[in-house]
Design a protein around this motif. Structure first.
Motif: not given
Length: 109
Positions: A12, A7, A9-10
């Motif tokens: 980095r 996703d 939001n995962q």
């Protein structure tokens, strides 16, 4: 619409600033590690030239453009961090992994 393995939001910041790349859905959607990568001449200013594959795609799979996505290289680095040390390699670079391995070797040697 494709559903990627990670996703947003995962994701980095592991390898930012490299631009876009073409990645097989076997990596981006199915979550397989990168098994083969090469750097082509970039098509435009945003293209890194990198192309990423799981390494076991059939010719029929590769011939279908629907099996590929245009993503930021950083996203692919989040799928498989083992690509990161190779990202500054020049156009023409080509790397392969032993099946089930974690280390790339220079496919041009």
């Amino acid at each position: 619409m494709k559903h990627y393995k990670l996703d947003p939001n995962q994701i980095r910041p592991l390898a930012t600033g490299h631009g876009h790349c073409v990645v097989s859905d076997m990596v981006a959607v199915e979550g397989k590690p990168v098994g083969y990568m090469y750097r082509d001449e970039p098509e435009d200013a945003e293209d890194s030239g990198w192309r990423f594959f799981a390494g076991n795609e059939s010719d029929a799979y590769i011939d279908n453009p629907k099996h590929f996505s245009l993503l930021d290289v950083n996203v692919v680095a989040n799928f498989d961090e083992t690509i990161i040390p190779l990202l500054n390699s020049p156009v023409g670079a080509e790397f392969d992994k032993e099946e089930g391995g974690d280390t790339f070797y220079d496919a041009n040697e």
